[in-house]
Design an enzyme around this catalytic site. Structure first.
Site, PDB file in Angstrom:
ATOM      1  CG  ASP A  29      -1.971  -1.037   1.235  1.00  0.00           C
ATOM      2  OD1 ASP A  29      -2.255  -1.572   0.145  1.00  0.00           O
ATOM      3  OD2 ASP A  29      -2.520  -1.335   2.313  1.00  0.00           O
ATOM      4  CE  LYS A  30       0.374   8.527  -1.543  1.00  0.00           C
ATOM      5  NZ  LYS A  30      -0.575   9.563  -2.011  1.00  0.00           N
TER       6      LYS A  30
END
Length: 321
Positions: A134-135
């Site tokens: 995830d970012k």
């Protein structure tokens, strides 16, 4: 280049997804980019119905090097590298690949800017990416430089010889020191960005299994370790939310405190069998400064070093199947 002979009447994308052990979306990108021939002709139709004895050839061009759309103002630490792959320590706030909603340089952009030759089984946008983070998640991520390596590492994701152990800071300790969550996940009805725990029979449900272990507790946060047995989007976050536990800074999944913290989730240990040498390799990704700062405020250096020691973490999950 790889060749296959169809032994059943089945869609082209389904056949290749099974043979290459890739997702159908990855295979679709490969087909649409002209990387597949059927009986000697390039085939760009995913839904083509194969006949028995059709010849399928994977003819993948070298990854095209293009200039990143956005300027790159960051560097990434290389934790391991050889001619076939590398492992990076991804920084938080960095998306791994482009999308219509992404308005910044990505990890793939960084790789291209460094002139890496990358696998393209996942298409140009996801060049080299064997798995995602995830970012806002930091830590170890593995990159394939060629399609042979990409395919073999993808197979290891499936058979669990490629594994990851995460560290997370959460708002409350787990009720049990060790726990396995084996609950399916699907897109949340009320928020399409989120994933929710659902019954296996629900449409769109995907099986998901995680193991969690308490490491250190303080009055307002706890350090835990997590191991993934499947790699679903937001898996750790959604499984913890089902226990009414939330990663610090993870507002999307229910963290309530007013804070400017990013999500405190870090891919700490990554291990795999090298596709060519067959050597088992373990890589540890040093903690980011923000994560380490919180730890040092809550716990002593001695406690931290003991609980996140490489060998200790591996031993904790030996009993999990």
């Amino acid at each position: 280049m790889q060749n296959f002979l169809s032994d059943e009447n089945v869609r082209l994308d389904i056949f290749l997804a099974q043979k290459l052990k890739q997702s159908r979306s990855q295979v679709a990108s490969l087909i649409e980019n002209g990387g597949v021939c059927v009986n000697g002709e390039i085939q760009k139709k995913n839904s083509l119905k194969l006949k028995i004895a059709d010849e399928i050839q994977i003819k993948i061009p070298l990854q095209t090097q293009t200039n990143p759309k956005y300027e790159i103002h960051f560097e990434l630490d290389i934790l391991y590298e050889d001619e076939d792959l590398l492992v990076l320590n991804k920084i938080p706030q960095l998306p791994v690949h482009g999308a219509s909603s992404v308005k910044q340089a990505t990890l793939v952009d960084w790789l291209v800017s460094k002139n890496y030759t990358l696998s393209n089984l996942g298409g140009e946008i996801r060049a080299g990416l064997v798995h995602r983070l995830d970012k806002n998640t930091s830590g170890a991520i593995i990159i394939a430089k060629n399609n042979f390596t990409h395919q073999k590492l993808s197979e290891q994701l499936q058979d669990k010889t490629l594994g990851r152990i995460y560290l997370a800071l959460i708002d409350l300790p787990l009720k049990e020191d060790k726990i396995i969550i084996n609950k399916a996940l699907a897109r949340c009805v009320y928020n399409p960005i989120k994933k929710s725990v659902v019954d296996e029979g629900i449409r769109g449900a995907k099986s998901a299994k995680s193991a969690f272990v308490n490491l250190l507790n303080s009055k307002d946060c706890a350090l835990i370790a997590a191991k993934l047995f499947t790699g679903r989007t937001h898996q750790i976050r959604a499984h913890l939310a089902s226990l009414n536990r939330h990663i610090l800074g993870d507002i999307l999944y229910g963290y309530k405190a007013k804070t400017d913290l990013r999500m405190m989730l870090h891919s700490y240990v990554l291990y795999f069998i090298h596709p060519k040498t067959k050597e088992k390799i373990f890589v540890k990704a040093p903690l980011m400064n923000d994560f380490e700062t919180i730890l040092l405020k809550k716990f002593s250096i001695g406690e931290i070093d003991e609980k996140i020691a490489f060998e200790f973490l591996l031993s904790l999950f030996d009993s999990f199947a």
